[in-house]
Structures are given as C-alpha cells and as structure tokens.
Design a protein around this motif. Structure first.
Motif, PDB file in Angstrom:
ATOM      1  N   ILE A  89       0.835  -1.206   0.000  1.00 13.85           N
ATOM      2  CA  ILE A  89       0.000   0.000   0.000  1.00 13.85           C
ATOM      3  C   ILE A  89       0.870   1.257   0.000  1.00 13.85           C
ATOM      4  N   TYR A  90       1.902   1.271   0.833  1.00 14.91           N
ATOM      5  CA  TYR A  90       2.766   2.458   0.871  1.00 14.91           C
ATOM      6  C   TYR A  90       3.567   2.609  -0.416  1.00 14.91           C
ATOM      7  N   GLU A  91       3.967   1.500  -1.015  1.00 11.16           N
ATOM      8  CA  GLU A  91       4.689   1.570  -2.289  1.00 11.16           C
ATOM      9  C   GLU A  91       3.791   2.135  -3.386  1.00 11.16           C
ATOM     10  N   ILE A  92       2.553   1.662  -3.415  1.00  9.97           N
ATOM     11  CA  ILE A  92       1.595   2.154  -4.405  1.00  9.97           C
ATOM     12  C   ILE A  92       1.263   3.623  -4.139  1.00  9.97           C
ATOM     13  N   ARG A  93       1.028   3.949  -2.865  1.00 10.66           N
ATOM     14  CA  ARG A  93       0.700   5.342  -2.525  1.00 10.66           C
ATOM     15  C   ARG A  93       1.836   6.297  -2.892  1.00 10.66           C
ATOM     16  N   ALA A  94       3.075   5.849  -2.725  1.00  6.49           N
ATOM     17  CA  ALA A  94       4.207   6.717  -3.070  1.00  6.49           C
ATOM     18  C   ALA A  94       4.138   7.132  -4.532  1.00  6.49           C
ATOM     19  N   ARG A  95       3.807   6.183  -5.384  1.00  8.95           N
ATOM     20  CA  ARG A  95       3.732   6.477  -6.818  1.00  8.95           C
ATOM     21  C   ARG A  95       2.492   7.305  -7.158  1.00  8.95           C
ATOM     22  N   LEU A  96       1.360   6.916  -6.581  1.00 11.64           N
ATOM     23  CA  LEU A  96       0.114   7.596  -6.916  1.00 11.64           C
ATOM     24  C   LEU A  96       0.052   9.005  -6.322  1.00 11.64           C
ATOM     25  N   GLU A  97       0.531   9.175  -5.096  1.00 12.94           N
ATOM     26  CA  GLU A  97       0.513  10.512  -4.504  1.00 12.94           C
ATOM     27  C   GLU A  97       1.498  11.432  -5.218  1.00 12.94           C
ATOM     28  N   GLY A  98       2.596  10.852  -5.701  1.00 13.48           N
ATOM     29  CA  GLY A  98       3.513  11.644  -6.505  1.00 13.48           C
ATOM     30  C   GLY A  98       2.840  12.141  -7.773  1.00 13.48           C
ATOM     31  N   LEU A  99       2.105  11.250  -8.428  1.00 17.48           N
ATOM     32  CA  LEU A  99       1.375  11.624  -9.635  1.00 17.48           C
ATOM     33  C   LEU A  99       0.318  12.669  -9.328  1.00 17.48           C
ATOM     34  N   CYS A 100      -0.378  12.502  -8.210  1.00 15.53           N
ATOM     35  CA  CYS A 100      -1.422  13.449  -7.816  1.00 15.53           C
ATOM     36  C   CYS A 100      -0.830  14.836  -7.572  1.00 15.53           C
ATOM     37  N   ALA A 101       0.301  14.889  -6.887  1.00 19.78           N
ATOM     38  CA  ALA A 101       0.947  16.181  -6.618  1.00 19.78           C
ATOM     39  C   ALA A 101       1.407  16.825  -7.922  1.00 19.78           C
ATOM     40  N   ASN A 140      -5.409  13.926   7.694  1.00 25.36           N
ATOM     41  CA  ASN A 140      -6.448  13.435   6.780  1.00 25.36           C
ATOM     42  C   ASN A 140      -6.902  14.535   5.826  1.00 25.36           C
ATOM     43  N   LYS A 141      -7.144  15.723   6.369  1.00 26.75           N
ATOM     44  CA  LYS A 141      -7.648  16.826   5.549  1.00 26.75           C
ATOM     45  C   LYS A 141      -6.621  17.268   4.508  1.00 26.75           C
ATOM     46  N   PHE A 142      -5.341  17.278   4.887  1.00 35.33           N
ATOM     47  CA  PHE A 142      -4.317  17.684   3.924  1.00 35.33           C
ATOM     48  C   PHE A 142      -4.319  16.754   2.725  1.00 35.33           C
ATOM     49  N   HIS A 143      -4.327  15.457   3.014  1.00 39.13           N
ATOM     50  CA  HIS A 143      -4.282  14.493   1.911  1.00 39.13           C
ATOM     51  C   HIS A 143      -5.566  14.536   1.077  1.00 39.13           C
ATOM     52  N   ARG A 144      -6.706  14.720   1.722  1.00 38.41           N
ATOM     53  CA  ARG A 144      -7.957  14.832   0.970  1.00 38.41           C
ATOM     54  C   ARG A 144      -7.918  16.048   0.041  1.00 38.41           C
ATOM     55  N   THR A 145      -7.390  17.160   0.535  1.00 39.92           N
ATOM     56  CA  THR A 145      -7.290  18.363  -0.295  1.00 39.92           C
ATOM     57  C   THR A 145      -6.338  18.135  -1.461  1.00 39.92           C
ATOM     58  N   LEU A 146      -5.227  17.458  -1.180  1.00 38.22           N
ATOM     59  CA  LEU A 146      -4.271  17.136  -2.243  1.00 38.22           C
ATOM     60  C   LEU A 146      -4.929  16.262  -3.307  1.00 38.22           C
ATOM     61  N   TYR A 147      -5.706  15.265  -2.869  1.00 37.80           N
ATOM     62  CA  TYR A 147      -6.360  14.372  -3.827  1.00 37.80           C
ATOM     63  C   TYR A 147      -7.346  15.145  -4.700  1.00 37.80           C
ATOM     64  N   GLU A 148      -8.075  16.053  -4.104  1.00 35.53           N
ATOM     65  CA  GLU A 148      -9.016  16.874  -4.865  1.00 35.53           C
ATOM     66  C   GLU A 148      -8.275  17.779  -5.845  1.00 35.53           C
ATOM     67  N   ALA A 149      -7.128  18.309  -5.409  1.00 36.27           N
ATOM     68  CA  ALA A 149      -6.356  19.229  -6.248  1.00 36.27           C
ATOM     69  C   ALA A 149      -5.791  18.546  -7.489  1.00 36.27           C
ATOM     70  N   LEU A 158      -8.980   6.067  -5.728  1.00 36.06           N
ATOM     71  CA  LEU A 158      -7.967   5.082  -5.349  1.00 36.06           C
ATOM     72  C   LEU A 158      -7.200   5.531  -4.109  1.00 36.06           C
ATOM     73  N   LEU A 159      -6.797   6.788  -4.095  1.00 30.53           N
ATOM     74  CA  LEU A 159      -5.986   7.283  -2.994  1.00 30.53           C
ATOM     75  C   LEU A 159      -6.761   7.335  -1.681  1.00 30.53           C
ATOM     76  N   ILE A 160      -8.021   7.693  -1.741  1.00 29.34           N
ATOM     77  CA  ILE A 160      -8.844   7.702  -0.526  1.00 29.34           C
ATOM     78  C   ILE A 160      -8.922   6.309   0.070  1.00 29.34           C
ATOM     79  N   ASP A 161      -9.128   5.302  -0.781  1.00 32.15           N
ATOM     80  CA  ASP A 161      -9.201   3.929  -0.288  1.00 32.15           C
ATOM     81  C   ASP A 161      -7.893   3.504   0.374  1.00 32.15           C
ATOM     82  N   TYR A 162      -6.771   3.748  -0.291  1.00 35.81           N
ATOM     83  CA  TYR A 162      -5.482   3.354   0.276  1.00 35.81           C
ATOM     84  C   TYR A 162      -5.188   4.119   1.559  1.00 35.81           C
TER      85      TYR A 162
END
Length: 230
Positions: A89-101, A140-149, A158-162
């Motif tokens: 999960i953390y390996e996947i999140r690292a890639r996906l959150e990077g893409l999201c940012a 939680n709120k920071f990451h939710r805002t990042l995902y929306e952005a 996907l990111l919310i679930d992980y």
C-alpha cells in the motif's frame, strides 16, 4: 474503472448496500473485528438494522477487496491487512501521490492551495501543543485536499481507499510528535512545490513523504498494530 463506475461507487456509499459495506470495512480497518474473526450476517444485520441481504452483498464485495474470506458452509472471516499489504500500500501510494501532486501543479485552485497552507499552519500549532487527535484529523484533511487538487476522480477514489486502509497505522505513527512534526514539514514542502508549479519537485516530495512514513513505521516496530510481523 471508468467515470461512470466512479460516480456509481460514490453514490453507492450513500445507498443501503454502500452504507453497510463501508461500516463493516471501517470496523475491520479500525480493529473492531480481529483477524480470523467470523462476521455473522444475522448479528451484523441486527446491529445495523438491516436484513441479511445487504450484509451478504457487502461481505462479497469485501472479499473482492481482500479483507474477508468466505468459506463455503462455514461463513465469512476477517482477513484484514497483513504486513506485506502495508508494504504494498505504501509503495503504491508513493507512486500515486507523486502523480497526484504533479497533476495538482496544473489544476490546484487558489482555494485548495490556501486550504493546504492553512492546514500546515494549524498542524504546526497542534504539534507544539501535542494535540494528537487534531494532528491526525489535519493529516487526513491535507491528503484529501491534495487528492481533490489532482483533479482526477479516478485517482482520488484510489488514494482515498489506500489512505483509509492504513488508518490505524497512520494514527499510531502521528502520535509520535517527532514524526508528526517531520510529516507536517513534508506537507509544507509539497504545498510550496505545488504553489510554485514545480511538477518534478512536487512529485518527488509527495513520493518521498510516503517512503518516510513507511520507514518510520518499520523503524518503530508499528507492524504489530495489525498483530502481524514484517
């Protein structure tokens, strides 16, 4: 999953079936149900005030997610999150959150950037005060805002679930004020990179944030939060 599937999943969250599914999943992820514990349809239905049908449907969906195993003629049993699952999960999140940012550099609104700035400021205050519950909520709120952005419903879903899958570990990790402070500083750096529209930096910083969180968790032996060993 296409846009229709995402919209349907969001609407399902508020349907009877969706509410039952999310309640059982939350109870598994927050530790109410332990690994190998049987999930009894009748008992859960009575607790939630529903018939066995939506409970049965929810358990089948949870089996698809790997959180439950249904054994014919025996019942449904909690599989939960294992040590390898956390690593993955953390390996996947690292890639996906990077893409999201990275995408957020193009699509983040002034309001979203402002929300991230305010979040970082408030989190720093609560870290100094040692207010763990507020720190967790702001994380939680920071990451939710990042995902929306990131402006992608599919990626946000996907990111919310992980993010939710490792809630218990994140909560325990952030109870360490040293890690909470470092985490908030990493949030600040991500926000500043997005604000400057520096895509490469934003992507690298967001990925590094996940890797740091995982490394801290392993270094402090926090796998036992899931009664499992790395």
């Amino acid at each position: 999953m296409n846009d229709y599937d995402v919209r349907r999943d969001v609407s399902d969250k508020y349907s009877l079936r969706g509410r039952v599914f999310h309640k059982i999943r939350d109870d598994i992820l927050n530790g109410r149900y332990k690994e190998n514990e049987e999930l009894k349809e009748v008992q859960i239905g009575q607790e939630l005030g529903v018939s066995r049908t939506p409970v049965r449907e929810a358990l089948r969906q949870l089996e698809l997610e790997g959180l439950v195993q249904i054994i014919p003629n025996r019942g449904a049993f909690v599989t939960g999150i294992q040590a390898k699952d956390v690593h993955d999960i953390y390996e996947i999140r690292a890639r996906l959150e990077g893409l999201c940012a990275r995408w957020a550099c193009d699509f983040a609104t002034p309001e979203q950037i402002g929300a991230m700035e305010e979040n970082v400021y408030l989190a720093a205050f609560h870290v100094e005060k040692g207010n763990v519950s507020q720190i967790t909520e702001l994380d939680n709120k920071f990451h939710r805002t990042l995902y929306e952005a990131g402006n992608s419903k599919m990626l946000e879903h996907l990111l919310i679930d992980y993010h939710e899958y490792v809630y218990r570990i994140r909560k325990k990790t952030l109870s360490s004020l040293d890690r909470a402070k470092a985490s908030n500083n990493e949030h600040r750096a991500i926000m500043e990179a997005i604000k400057a529209k520096d895509k490469d930096a934003a992507e690298a910083l967001a990925a590094e944030h996940m890797k740091n969180a995982y490394a801290n968790m392993v270094a402090n032996g926090m796998y036992d939060v899931y009664d499992d060993k790395p």
